[in-house]
Write an enzyme that holds these catalytic residues in place. Structure first.
Site, PDB file in Angstrom:
ATOM      1  N   GLU A  41       0.498  -1.201   0.068  1.00 53.63           N
ATOM      2  CA  GLU A  41      -0.097  -0.143  -0.043  1.00 53.63           C
ATOM      3  C   GLU A  41       0.980   1.277   0.144  1.00 53.63           C
ATOM      4  O   GLU A  41       1.524   1.587   0.877  1.00 53.63           O
ATOM      5  CB  GLU A  41      -0.883   0.144   1.286  1.00 53.63           C
ATOM      6  CG  GLU A  41      -1.827   1.199   1.226  1.00 53.63           C
ATOM      7  CD  GLU A  41      -2.666   1.513   2.516  1.00 53.63           C
ATOM      8  OE1 GLU A  41      -2.159   0.888   3.643  1.00 53.63           O
ATOM      9  OE2 GLU A  41      -3.721   1.780   2.567  1.00 53.63           O
ATOM     10  N   GLU A  58     -11.845   3.168   5.906  1.00 52.62           N
ATOM     11  CA  GLU A  58     -10.891   3.395   6.897  1.00 52.62           C
ATOM     12  C   GLU A  58     -10.517   5.031   7.225  1.00 52.62           C
ATOM     13  O   GLU A  58      -9.710   5.565   6.560  1.00 52.62           O
ATOM     14  CB  GLU A  58      -9.354   2.799   5.962  1.00 52.62           C
ATOM     15  CG  GLU A  58      -8.342   2.787   7.097  1.00 52.62           C
ATOM     16  CD  GLU A  58      -7.061   2.234   6.554  1.00 52.62           C
ATOM     17  OE1 GLU A  58      -6.709   2.779   5.225  1.00 52.62           O
ATOM     18  OE2 GLU A  58      -6.160   1.790   7.202  1.00 52.62           O
TER      19      GLU A  58
END
Ligand SMILES: O=C(O)[C@H](O)C(=O)CO
Ligand SMILES: [Mg+2]
Length: 253
Positions: free
Chosen positions: A139, A236
């Site tokens: 990520e 998130e």
């Protein structure tokens, strides 16, 4: 219908993980994901998942010495033994809880040696995870929240994945980080779809509820639908008021 996964690293993170899973279920999420679940008994987490019928989509490898400012170990030359121990720990926890993906955290570093180390550790992770049908994710993080983090853009991630050469290593496309670093979110989603393993969202620039901020998620979700993406999208974000209000979910379902 767009489905969402509650990221329990940010949502209900003041509660024990098994309780947070139950709260996510009550709030209408279709799945859950977490950051670092290791302090919680894996059997209790598994029981909460079974009781609610939710799947744990992802967890992260240990960051290392957080007090010293570490944020992952896998792109740190000379720290391979610790990085691989963190990968083993993550796989073990994921197997016990039937978690689908492991985010292998790179850490703060740069340069050719860091890249070689990251690729080597990702191959280690991929080969071990494959035995359990688990995917590995990498990520890119934005340079405001994680200055000097090794992985910063989707273009860099694509180059790493080409060198790792393992079909169970994918990109975690966090729209919040990538809007800040690169923008052009919908074209990037389209272009990178074959290598995307999971998608996350939050408002930009405040990382709060996704129905605020500069990104129009209603449009992004319609694009994902058009592209045939139907997996739960990771919410998130940091709740604006400090306590979780999931009423925004109804706007997008
Ligand atoms: O911060 C993020 O976006 C993450 O997804 C994470 O896993 C922790 O850095
Ligand atoms: Mg993320």
């Amino acid at each position: 219908m767009t489905k969402f996964s509650a990221n329990l690293g940010f949502l209900w993170n003041d509660k024990p993980l098994p309780e947070a899973i139950k709260l996510a279920h009550q709030a209408g999420y279709s799945a859950v994901e977490c950051h670092w679940p290791y302090q919680f008994d894996a059997d209790e987490v598994k029981a909460a998942l079974q009781e609610t019928g939710l799947t744990m989509l992802g967890l992260n490898t240990d960051r290392g010495d957080v007090a010293k400012g570490e944020n992952g170990l896998s792109a740190l030359p000379g720290r391979e033994a610790q990085a691989q121990a963190a990968i083993d720990q993550a796989i073990d926890y994921a197997v016990k809880t039937n978690t689908l993906n492991i985010h292998v955290m790179a850490g703060f570093s740069s340069g050719v040696e860091a890249e070689k180390t990251f690729i080597h550790n990702l191959q280690y992770a991929a080969d071990r995870a494959k035995l359990h049908n688990i995917n590995i994710l990498i990520e890119p993080l934005n340079h405001y929240d994680a200055p000097d983090y090794f992985l910063q853009t989707s273009e860099q991630a694509k180059g790493i994945l080409q060198q790792v050469k393992r079909d169970n290593v994918k990109l975690m496309f966090d729209c919040y980080h990538l809007q800040i670093m690169e923008g052009d979110i919908c074209r990037r989603l389209e272009k990178l779809m074959p290598i995307i393993g999971h998608i996350q969202i939050a408002s930009v620039p405040d990382r709060q509820e996704p129905n605020t901020g500069e990104l129009n998620y209603a449009y992004v979700f319609s694009k994902l639908k058009e592209l045939g993406y139907s997996k739960p999208i990771g919410a998130e974000y940091k709740p604006k008021t400090g306590s979780v209000d999931s009423s925004w979910l109804t706007e997008y379902r």
